[in-house]
Write a protein that holds these residues in place. Structure first.
Motif, PDB file in Angstrom:
ATOM      1  N   SER A  42       0.806  -1.223   0.000  1.00 23.05           N
ATOM      2  CA  SER A  42       0.000   0.000   0.000  1.00 23.05           C
ATOM      3  C   SER A  42       0.837   1.270   0.000  1.00 23.05           C
ATOM      4  O   SER A  42       0.386   2.308  -0.477  1.00 23.05           O
ATOM      5  N   ASP A  43       2.075   1.212   0.510  1.00 25.53           N
ATOM      6  CA  ASP A  43       2.880   2.428   0.620  1.00 25.53           C
ATOM      7  C   ASP A  43       4.367   2.081   0.609  1.00 25.53           C
ATOM      8  O   ASP A  43       5.100   2.421   1.542  1.00 25.53           O
ATOM      9  N   ALA A  44       4.813   1.411  -0.453  1.00 20.87           N
ATOM     10  CA  ALA A  44       6.181   0.881  -0.525  1.00 20.87           C
ATOM     11  C   ALA A  44       7.245   1.947  -0.336  1.00 20.87           C
ATOM     12  O   ALA A  44       8.288   1.691   0.262  1.00 20.87           O
ATOM     13  N   GLU A  45       7.004   3.157  -0.845  1.00 22.20           N
ATOM     14  CA  GLU A  45       8.061   4.160  -0.837  1.00 22.20           C
ATOM     15  C   GLU A  45       7.911   5.197   0.283  1.00 22.20           C
ATOM     16  O   GLU A  45       8.567   6.236   0.263  1.00 22.20           O
ATOM     17  N   GLU A  46       7.075   4.885   1.283  1.00 22.95           N
ATOM     18  CA  GLU A  46       6.961   5.756   2.465  1.00 22.95           C
ATOM     19  C   GLU A  46       6.863   4.891   3.722  1.00 22.95           C
ATOM     20  O   GLU A  46       7.860   4.486   4.268  1.00 22.95           O
ATOM     21  N   ASP A  47       5.624   4.581   4.175  1.00 20.69           N
ATOM     22  CA  ASP A  47       5.428   3.832   5.427  1.00 20.69           C
ATOM     23  C   ASP A  47       5.912   2.386   5.347  1.00 20.69           C
ATOM     24  O   ASP A  47       6.121   1.745   6.372  1.00 20.69           O
ATOM     25  N   GLY A  48       6.105   1.862   4.143  1.00 12.97           N
ATOM     26  CA  GLY A  48       6.548   0.478   3.962  1.00 12.97           C
ATOM     27  C   GLY A  48       8.058   0.307   3.939  1.00 12.97           C
ATOM     28  O   GLY A  48       8.558  -0.697   3.441  1.00 12.97           O
ATOM     29  N   TRP A  49       8.795   1.277   4.490  1.00 13.71           N
ATOM     30  CA  TRP A  49      10.253   1.163   4.544  1.00 13.71           C
ATOM     31  C   TRP A  49      10.668  -0.054   5.361  1.00 13.71           C
ATOM     32  O   TRP A  49       9.902  -0.537   6.196  1.00 13.71           O
ATOM     33  N   PHE A  50      11.875  -0.565   5.123  1.00 18.64           N
ATOM     34  CA  PHE A  50      12.337  -1.783   5.782  1.00 18.64           C
ATOM     35  C   PHE A  50      13.254  -1.513   6.975  1.00 18.64           C
ATOM     36  O   PHE A  50      13.036  -2.019   8.060  1.00 18.64           O
ATOM     37  N   PHE A  51      14.322  -0.743   6.754  1.00 11.45           N
ATOM     38  CA  PHE A  51      15.279  -0.506   7.836  1.00 11.45           C
ATOM     39  C   PHE A  51      16.029   0.795   7.589  1.00 11.45           C
ATOM     40  O   PHE A  51      16.007   1.339   6.490  1.00 11.45           O
ATOM     41  N   LYS A  52      16.691   1.260   8.660  1.00  7.68           N
ATOM     42  CA  LYS A  52      17.513   2.462   8.581  1.00  7.68           C
ATOM     43  C   LYS A  52      18.956   2.078   8.910  1.00  7.68           C
ATOM     44  O   LYS A  52      19.191   1.291   9.830  1.00  7.68           O
ATOM     45  N   LEU A  53      19.871   2.640   8.131  1.00 13.29           N
ATOM     46  CA  LEU A  53      21.297   2.383   8.305  1.00 13.29           C
ATOM     47  C   LEU A  53      22.027   3.669   8.663  1.00 13.29           C
ATOM     48  O   LEU A  53      21.692   4.727   8.140  1.00 13.29           O
ATOM     49  N   ARG A  54      23.051   3.541   9.519  1.00 10.81           N
ATOM     50  CA  ARG A  54      23.995   4.642   9.707  1.00 10.81           C
ATOM     51  C   ARG A  54      25.090   4.409   8.664  1.00 10.81           C
ATOM     52  O   ARG A  54      25.759   3.377   8.674  1.00 10.81           O
ATOM     53  N   LEU A  55      25.243   5.353   7.749  1.00  3.90           N
ATOM     54  CA  LEU A  55      26.192   5.217   6.643  1.00  3.90           C
ATOM     55  C   LEU A  55      27.628   5.118   7.129  1.00  3.90           C
ATOM     56  O   LEU A  55      28.022   5.830   8.051  1.00  3.90           O
ATOM     57  N   THR A  56      28.403   4.249   6.464  1.00  3.51           N
ATOM     58  CA  THR A  56      29.820   4.171   6.783  1.00  3.51           C
ATOM     59  C   THR A  56      30.686   4.668   5.626  1.00  3.51           C
ATOM     60  O   THR A  56      31.858   4.955   5.830  1.00  3.51           O
ATOM     61  N   ASP A  57      30.114   4.776   4.417  1.00  5.21           N
ATOM     62  CA  ASP A  57      30.893   5.244   3.267  1.00  5.21           C
ATOM     63  C   ASP A  57      29.969   5.997   2.302  1.00  5.21           C
ATOM     64  O   ASP A  57      29.357   5.398   1.428  1.00  5.21           O
ATOM     65  N   THR A  58      29.877   7.300   2.479  1.00  4.68           N
ATOM     66  CA  THR A  58      28.955   8.093   1.662  1.00  4.68           C
ATOM     67  C   THR A  58      29.343   8.117   0.185  1.00  4.68           C
ATOM     68  O   THR A  58      28.504   8.400  -0.661  1.00  4.68           O
ATOM     69  N   SER A  59      30.587   7.786  -0.147  1.00  3.80           N
ATOM     70  CA  SER A  59      30.985   7.771  -1.561  1.00  3.80           C
ATOM     71  C   SER A  59      30.214   6.705  -2.343  1.00  3.80           C
ATOM     72  O   SER A  59      30.082   6.806  -3.561  1.00  3.80           O
ATOM     73  N   GLU A  60      29.696   5.682  -1.661  1.00  7.59           N
ATOM     74  CA  GLU A  60      28.907   4.642  -2.340  1.00  7.59           C
ATOM     75  C   GLU A  60      27.619   5.202  -2.944  1.00  7.59           C
ATOM     76  O   GLU A  60      27.082   4.634  -3.883  1.00  7.59           O
TER      77      GLU A  60
END
Length: 123
Positions: A88-106
């Motif tokens: 129903s809302d894959a690109e908003e409320d249907g998010w899976f997880f949050k990451l703390r970035l370790t390499d922003t160049s990626e």
């Protein structure tokens, strides 16, 4: 906030050093009705491309990959009780997880929205 996309149909929203990850509308349409989501544990560390989560539908099971390297700081617990949120809302409320970035160049290797739309149009 900046939004990026992968060729595996994940989206990623970046705000500061935190990235929210989910699957695109295109991906959920291909999967059909989502019946189960397996999320990573808080504290889990992923390298870019690692299997990070699993989404199961009435049609198939599919891996969700870490679009960038980082440490899981939160999983969307609402998906455990209501996996259909991905449909129903894959690109908003249907998010899976949050990451703390370790390499922003990626992030430079990911697509912006225009490039992703073109990518999907050519599938």
């Amino acid at each position: 906030m900046s939004r990026y996309f992968t060729d595996e149909h994940e989206w990623i929203d970046v705000s500061g050093d935190i990235a929210t990850v989910g699957i695109t509308d295109y991906a959920q349409e291909q999967l059909g009705d989502i019946v189960f989501v397996e999320l990573p544990a808080e504290g889990k560390v992923f390298a870019k491309g690692d299997d990070a989560a699993v989404v199961e539908s009435v049609k198939a099971a599919s891996d969700v990959y870490a679009p960038i390297s980082g440490e899981v700081v939160e999983a969307n617990g609402a998906l455990e009780d209501e996996p259909a949120l991905v449909n129903s809302d894959a690109e908003e409320d249907g998010w899976f997880f949050k990451l703390r970035l370790t390499d922003t160049s990626e992030l430079d290797e990911l697509m912006d929205e225009a490039a992703y739309k073109e990518f999907v149009a050519n599938l």
